[in-house]
Design an enzyme around this catalytic site. Structure first.
Site, PDB file in Angstrom:
ATOM      1  N   GLU A 118      50.993   9.712  20.768  1.00  0.00           N
ATOM      2  CA  GLU A 118      51.710   8.461  20.526  1.00  0.00           C
ATOM      3  C   GLU A 118      51.275   7.398  21.535  1.00  0.00           C
ATOM      4  O   GLU A 118      50.749   7.729  22.602  1.00  0.00           O
ATOM      5  CB  GLU A 118      53.230   8.688  20.590  1.00  0.00           C
ATOM      6  CG  GLU A 118      53.685   9.445  21.801  1.00  0.00           C
ATOM      7  CD  GLU A 118      55.038  10.170  21.589  1.00  0.00           C
ATOM      8  OE1 GLU A 118      55.936   9.902  22.386  1.00  0.00           O
ATOM      9  OE2 GLU A 118      55.166  10.976  20.654  1.00  0.00           O
ATOM     10  N   LYS A 120      51.387   4.776  24.548  1.00  0.00           N
ATOM     11  CA  LYS A 120      52.185   4.676  25.758  1.00  0.00           C
ATOM     12  C   LYS A 120      52.680   3.238  25.834  1.00  0.00           C
ATOM     13  O   LYS A 120      51.925   2.307  26.116  1.00  0.00           O
ATOM     14  CB  LYS A 120      51.363   5.023  27.001  1.00  0.00           C
ATOM     15  CG  LYS A 120      52.200   5.012  28.265  1.00  0.00           C
ATOM     16  CD  LYS A 120      51.508   5.743  29.400  1.00  0.00           C
ATOM     17  CE  LYS A 120      52.447   5.975  30.563  1.00  0.00           C
ATOM     18  NZ  LYS A 120      52.907   4.743  31.198  1.00  0.00           N
ATOM     19  N   ASP A 122      54.518  -0.162  26.897  1.00  0.00           N
ATOM     20  CA  ASP A 122      54.614  -0.818  28.188  1.00  0.00           C
ATOM     21  C   ASP A 122      55.936  -1.580  28.266  1.00  0.00           C
ATOM     22  O   ASP A 122      55.998  -2.772  27.982  1.00  0.00           O
ATOM     23  CB  ASP A 122      53.425  -1.769  28.339  1.00  0.00           C
ATOM     24  CG  ASP A 122      52.973  -1.873  29.773  1.00  0.00           C
ATOM     25  OD1 ASP A 122      53.601  -1.224  30.640  1.00  0.00           O
ATOM     26  OD2 ASP A 122      52.012  -2.603  30.025  1.00  0.00           O
ATOM     27  N   TYR A 230      61.149   8.382  22.179  1.00  0.00           N
ATOM     28  CA  TYR A 230      60.028   9.319  22.200  1.00  0.00           C
ATOM     29  C   TYR A 230      60.399  10.708  22.702  1.00  0.00           C
ATOM     30  O   TYR A 230      59.522  11.506  23.025  1.00  0.00           O
ATOM     31  CB  TYR A 230      58.839   8.756  22.986  1.00  0.00           C
ATOM     32  CG  TYR A 230      59.191   8.270  24.392  1.00  0.00           C
ATOM     33  CD1 TYR A 230      59.695   9.122  25.362  1.00  0.00           C
ATOM     34  CD2 TYR A 230      58.972   6.936  24.735  1.00  0.00           C
ATOM     35  CE1 TYR A 230      60.001   8.672  26.630  1.00  0.00           C
ATOM     36  CE2 TYR A 230      59.270   6.473  26.006  1.00  0.00           C
ATOM     37  CZ  TYR A 230      59.789   7.341  26.948  1.00  0.00           C
ATOM     38  OH  TYR A 230      60.088   6.889  28.198  1.00  0.00           O
ATOM     39  N   LYS A 319      45.140   6.691  29.944  1.00  0.00           N
ATOM     40  CA  LYS A 319      45.314   5.247  30.134  1.00  0.00           C
ATOM     41  C   LYS A 319      44.094   4.447  29.674  1.00  0.00           C
ATOM     42  O   LYS A 319      42.955   4.893  29.802  1.00  0.00           O
ATOM     43  CB  LYS A 319      45.563   4.956  31.626  1.00  0.00           C
ATOM     44  CG  LYS A 319      46.790   5.669  32.195  1.00  0.00           C
ATOM     45  CD  LYS A 319      48.075   4.989  31.795  1.00  0.00           C
ATOM     46  CE  LYS A 319      48.353   3.797  32.657  1.00  0.00           C
ATOM     47  NZ  LYS A 319      49.153   4.085  33.845  1.00  0.00           N
ATOM     48  N   CYS A 413      36.582 -38.362  38.310  1.00  0.00           N
ATOM     49  CA  CYS A 413      35.993 -37.293  37.501  1.00  0.00           C
ATOM     50  C   CYS A 413      34.930 -36.549  38.319  1.00  0.00           C
ATOM     51  O   CYS A 413      34.052 -37.190  38.902  1.00  0.00           O
ATOM     52  CB  CYS A 413      35.361 -37.882  36.243  1.00  0.00           C
ATOM     53  SG  CYS A 413      34.375 -36.698  35.327  1.00  0.00           S
ATOM     54  N   CYS A 416      31.344 -37.511  36.640  1.00  0.00           N
ATOM     55  CA  CYS A 416      30.759 -38.857  36.601  1.00  0.00           C
ATOM     56  C   CYS A 416      31.418 -39.833  37.564  1.00  0.00           C
ATOM     57  O   CYS A 416      31.032 -40.996  37.621  1.00  0.00           O
ATOM     58  CB  CYS A 416      30.828 -39.408  35.192  1.00  0.00           C
ATOM     59  SG  CYS A 416      32.504 -39.855  34.707  1.00  0.00           S
ATOM     60  N   CYS A 431      39.277 -37.927  32.112  1.00  0.00           N
ATOM     61  CA  CYS A 431      38.268 -38.785  32.722  1.00  0.00           C
ATOM     62  C   CYS A 431      38.130 -40.006  31.828  1.00  0.00           C
ATOM     63  O   CYS A 431      38.088 -39.901  30.612  1.00  0.00           O
ATOM     64  CB  CYS A 431      36.950 -38.026  32.804  1.00  0.00           C
ATOM     65  SG  CYS A 431      35.512 -39.092  32.892  1.00  0.00           S
ATOM     66  N   CYS A 437      30.134 -40.358  31.046  1.00  0.00           N
ATOM     67  CA  CYS A 437      30.312 -39.053  31.684  1.00  0.00           C
ATOM     68  C   CYS A 437      29.446 -38.009  30.981  1.00  0.00           C
ATOM     69  O   CYS A 437      29.565 -37.800  29.768  1.00  0.00           O
ATOM     70  CB  CYS A 437      31.792 -38.661  31.591  1.00  0.00           C
ATOM     71  SG  CYS A 437      32.124 -37.032  32.268  1.00  0.00           S
TER      72      CYS A 437
HETATM   73  S1  IVH Z   1      57.174  10.787  27.612  1.00  0.00           S
HETATM   74  C1  IVH Z   1      58.273  14.095  30.207  1.00  0.00           C
HETATM   75  N1  IVH Z   1      56.183   9.082  25.859  1.00  0.00           N
HETATM   76  O1  IVH Z   1      55.747   6.334  30.631  1.00  0.00           O
HETATM   77  C2  IVH Z   1      57.744  12.976  29.449  1.00  0.00           C
HETATM   78  N2  IVH Z   1      56.682   8.317  28.039  1.00  0.00           N
HETATM   79  O2  IVH Z   1      55.186   7.948  33.402  1.00  0.00           O
HETATM   80  C3  IVH Z   1      58.231  11.695  29.923  1.00  0.00           C
HETATM   81  N3  IVH Z   1      56.254   5.925  28.364  1.00  0.00           N
HETATM   82  O3  IVH Z   1      58.652   6.267  32.427  1.00  0.00           O
HETATM   83  C4  IVH Z   1      57.865  10.514  29.192  1.00  0.00           C
HETATM   84  N4  IVH Z   1      55.542   5.503  26.327  1.00  0.00           N
HETATM   85  O4  IVH Z   1      58.757   5.029  30.280  1.00  0.00           O
HETATM   86  C5  IVH Z   1      56.629   9.265  27.126  1.00  0.00           C
HETATM   87  N5  IVH Z   1      55.333   7.675  24.214  1.00  0.00           N
HETATM   88  C6  IVH Z   1      55.777   7.870  25.458  1.00  0.00           C
HETATM   89  C7  IVH Z   1      55.833   6.819  26.395  1.00  0.00           C
HETATM   90  C8  IVH Z   1      56.298   7.090  27.682  1.00  0.00           C
HETATM   91  C9  IVH Z   1      55.803   4.997  27.517  1.00  0.00           C
HETATM   92  C10 IVH Z   1      56.618   5.672  29.781  1.00  0.00           C
HETATM   93  C11 IVH Z   1      57.978   6.159  30.131  1.00  0.00           C
HETATM   94  C12 IVH Z   1      57.868   6.862  31.458  1.00  0.00           C
HETATM   95  C13 IVH Z   1      56.430   6.707  31.803  1.00  0.00           C
HETATM   96  C14 IVH Z   1      55.888   8.046  32.249  1.00  0.00           C
END
Ligand code: IVH
Length: 675
Positions: A118, A120, A122, A230, A319, A413, A416, A431, A437
């Site tokens: 899935e 990650k 932000d 999640y 990442k 400017c 020029c 300008c 120019c």
């Molecule tokens: S699982 C034991 N799934 O990433 C598993 N975390 O460093 C714990 N995060 O603070 C997290 N998307 O906020 C998981 N699909 C995802 C995620 C996710 C973002 C963040 C989460 C956590 C950090 C883990």
């Protein structure tokens, strides 16, 4: 008067219906009814609850923003700690993760592990506690063991159900996920904050975390937050599913949102393919992500693998290369564009960010520069996301060197040396050098030769730059004095190309009034306005001598554009250039525009417009046709001469086809008008 029992039944039915539509909208992303109908249901429920406050329950869909501000956040001890994830930054690190997993699970060589993959997200991690299906608490992750009680804020997020759907959910279940601010909401929020002088967020992650930490839930309610769950924390009773993917499917069925990009993949190859796929989609996703997460899918295998210190052995975050980096500002310079606009640019200590080395970043305009207060020597956050030009997000205040001075708007400017001015209420400083120019000259010349202007084939940007730097081109009129020998002598130009170029220059001399006007590059006079002006005035003399009221009669010409046109024609150096161009042989057909226009080119022709035009508004098109003696009517008949069909034309197109009326595209109309 309705009986209380009936009202109770109606209230229950409304809540049920609203919850159903919440689920369709937020979880399935597939609403069944328009917003207006949803609002009607909500208003009916609110009305009934107002009259019968004794029937209000905390899980009613109306009760999202009810709470009073809190004085401070309470603390929450997580019954199951909220862990963090280990990171992998390369395929090798991903491979060693998979190897460790397989070793611990005693897999044979070649036997792959199933992973739930899935994005990650932000944002900010949260925990939601449901008892008997009702949301009773929302908390931040905090240090993983103790978080803050943010129930009042969590309740304001429309994507969080106040009550779970259906049945079969555990009596007590704590689910975990990420609260985030979708990019579009972030952009709109910051745009509004910039207008009202409010505080801007640096990125969607800070926006989400900051919004969740408001003491007053009314403020949080105004922030466009969303959530994806999640995982699960504490559960009373049995497991929720035998695999992670099954768990998330169940959560989704109970009305909890999960990420639509989640998949089940096979082994390390499946993980890599998923990573590539999401990396490719990243810029198009409506929310920020900073990588992907792989989790061993089978819960029994997760148990077997267990934890090391604060992270599970069964999951890893893969990442993406960072889109934000720190670097130092070496200088702040101002670039000059075609209309003289000065853009501040930060020259940076080169830094690898978003997959490329960045050494310049835009600061957009002087207000932005001052708002961010970027100074030479500052350590700044530089962001480069996708194909977007790199920008300075903000300054790390406590790393500012002593004596760093604020950067002011230059008075002269940088190219020029002409004066720089800034109009009242405008963000942009300019300008005043005009074609004196070199920077403006280059841009103006590129515009002059471009396809929709004078259309000089083969006269590219490089050639313009070359000739300007040789001091051979000052005004567009100089283009028509270039000789074959001169051109052939240029770098990267042979006899043959010089020949061809001269031919295109010669060909461009016979043009149309509207192209010529557009080519002049009068500020705010685009192609469509140039056409309107040409159609309306018919000849240069009439346009040049028009006063502002006369200009305002033209479709789409407002006071600003009218004053720009007036200003342009009152500059003697502009008139000189026009005269020289005409002397070199640049010509176009001129017309007298008579009041009645009976001798106009389109006299006696009837037009019908349908669909959306892309290069001009329908009003502009109408004005043009009328100015050339034509007529525009609303319906198609056998007497109609032409139907002009834009994008998504209506039934008029069908009627035209049935009656055998000639149908024109927008481009065909354009060429009839401008030729
Ligand atoms: S699982 C034991 N799934 O990433 C598993 N975390 O460093 C714990 N995060 O603070 C997290 N998307 O906020 C998981 N699909 C995802 C995620 C996710 C973002 C963040 C989460 C956590 C950090 C883990």
């Amino acid at each position: 008067m309705a009986k209380a029992g009936d009202i109770g039944t109606r209230i229950a039915a409304l809540r049920e219906e609203i919850r159903h539509h919440n689920y369709r909208y937020h979880v399935l992303d597939d609403p069944e009814i328009p917003d207006i109908e949803y609002d009607r249901l909500m208003r009916e429920l609110q009305g009934l609850e107002e009259v019968h406050p004794e029937l209000v329950t905390p899980d009613s869909p109306t009760q999202r923003v009810g709470a009073e501000p809190v004085a401070a956040f309470g603390t929450v001890e997580h019954r199951v700690p909220m862990l963090s994830l280990d990171n992998a930054f390369s395929d090798e690190e991903l491979q060693s993760f998979d190897r460790r997993v397989r070793e611990k699970l005693e897999r044979e060589e070649g036997e792959v592990v199933e992973y739930a993959a899935e994005p990650k997200l932000d944002g900010a991690a949260v925990s939601l506690l449901y008892e008997a299906g009702v949301l009773v608490r929302g908390a931040t992750r905090g240090d993983g063991r103790i978080g803050e009680d943010i129930t009042h804020n969590i309740r304001t997020i429309d994507g969080v159900p106040l009550r779970l759907r259906g049945s079969g959910y555990p009596g007590v279940i704590e689910v975990r996920g990420e609260v985030f601010m979708p990019r579009e909401g972030f952009r709109a929020y910051n745009e509004e904050a910039a207008k009202t002088g409010g505080k801007l967020f640096v990125n969607p992650r800070n926006a989400a975390a900051g919004s969740l930490r408001q003491l007053d839930p009314k403020l949080t309610a105004q922030r466009p937050l969303d959530i994806y769950l999640y995982g699960v924390g504490y559960v009373e009773g049995d497991d929720v599913g035998a695999s992670h993917s099954e768990t998330l499917d169940r959560l989704q069925g109970w009305g909890l949102k999960t990420c639509p990009e989640r998949r089940v993949v096979s082994g390390v190859d499946g993980c890599k393919a998923y990573y590539d796929d999401i990396a490719g989609k990243r810029d198009g996703l409506p929310y920020d992500i900073d990588g992907v997460v792989y989790k061993v899918n089978r819960i029994s295998e997760q148990r077997e693998l267990g934890f090391v210190s604060r992270a599970p052995r069964w999951a890893i975050a893969h990442k993406f290369p960072a889109q934000e980096e720190l670097t130092v500002v070496r200088a702040i310079e101002f670039q000059v564009g075609r209309t003289g606009a000065l853009t501040p640019v930060a020259r940076l200590e080169p830094v690898f960010v978003g997959g490329v080395t960045v050494s310049n970043a835009t600061l957009h305009n002087i207000d932005e520069l001052h708002r961010k207060d970027v100074r030479v020597g500052d350590t700044v956050i530089v962001r480069r996301a996708g194909d977007v030009i790199p920008e300075v997000v903000g300054v790390i205040a406590d790393r500012r060197p002593k004596g760093a001075r604020k950067v002011g708007l230059p008075k002269k400017c940088p190219v020029c040396d002409s004066a720089v001015t800034r109009e009242e209420g405008e963000a942009v400083a300019r300008c005043t050098g005009g074609l004196v120019c070199a920077a403006q000259r280059i841009e103006a010349l590129k515009h002059f030769v471009s396809r929709r202007a004078m259309d000089i084939e083969g006269f590219g940007a490089k050639l313009v730059e070359q000739l300007v730097s040789l001091d051979r081109l000052h005004t567009p009129a100089d283009i028509y004095t270039l000789t074959r020998d001169e051109l052939a002598g240029l770098e990267r130009m042979g006899e043959k190309s010089a020949e061809n170029l001269l031919e295109s220059i010669e060909k461009s001399k016979s043009t149309t009034f509207s192209r010529f006007l557009f080519a002049l590059g009068v500020r705010d006079v685009g192609e469509a306005t140039a056409m309107s002006l040409a159609g309306h005035f018919g000849n240069l003399q009439a346009l040049q001598s028009a006063d502002e009221p006369a200009l305002l009669e033209v479709a789409d010409v407002g006071p600003v554009v009218a004053s720009r046109i007036k200003a342009f024609f009152s500059e003697s150096h502009n008139l000189d250039v026009i005269r020289e161009l005409q002397r070199s042989g640049v010509t176009w057909e001129e017309r007298e525009v008579a009041a009645s226009n009976t001798d106009g080119k389109l006299a006696g022709q009837t037009f019908v417009l349908t669909g959306t035009l892309s290069g001009m508004t329908r009003d502009q098109a109408k004005d043009l046709i009328v100015s050339m003696g034509g007529k525009v009517t609303g319906s198609v008949s056998a007497k109609t001469s032409y139907v002009v069909a834009g994008d998504k034309p209506g039934s008029k197109l069908k009627k035209a086809e049935d009656l055998g009326v000639t149908v024109l595209t927008e481009d065909e109309l354009r060429s009839i008008i401008s030729d």
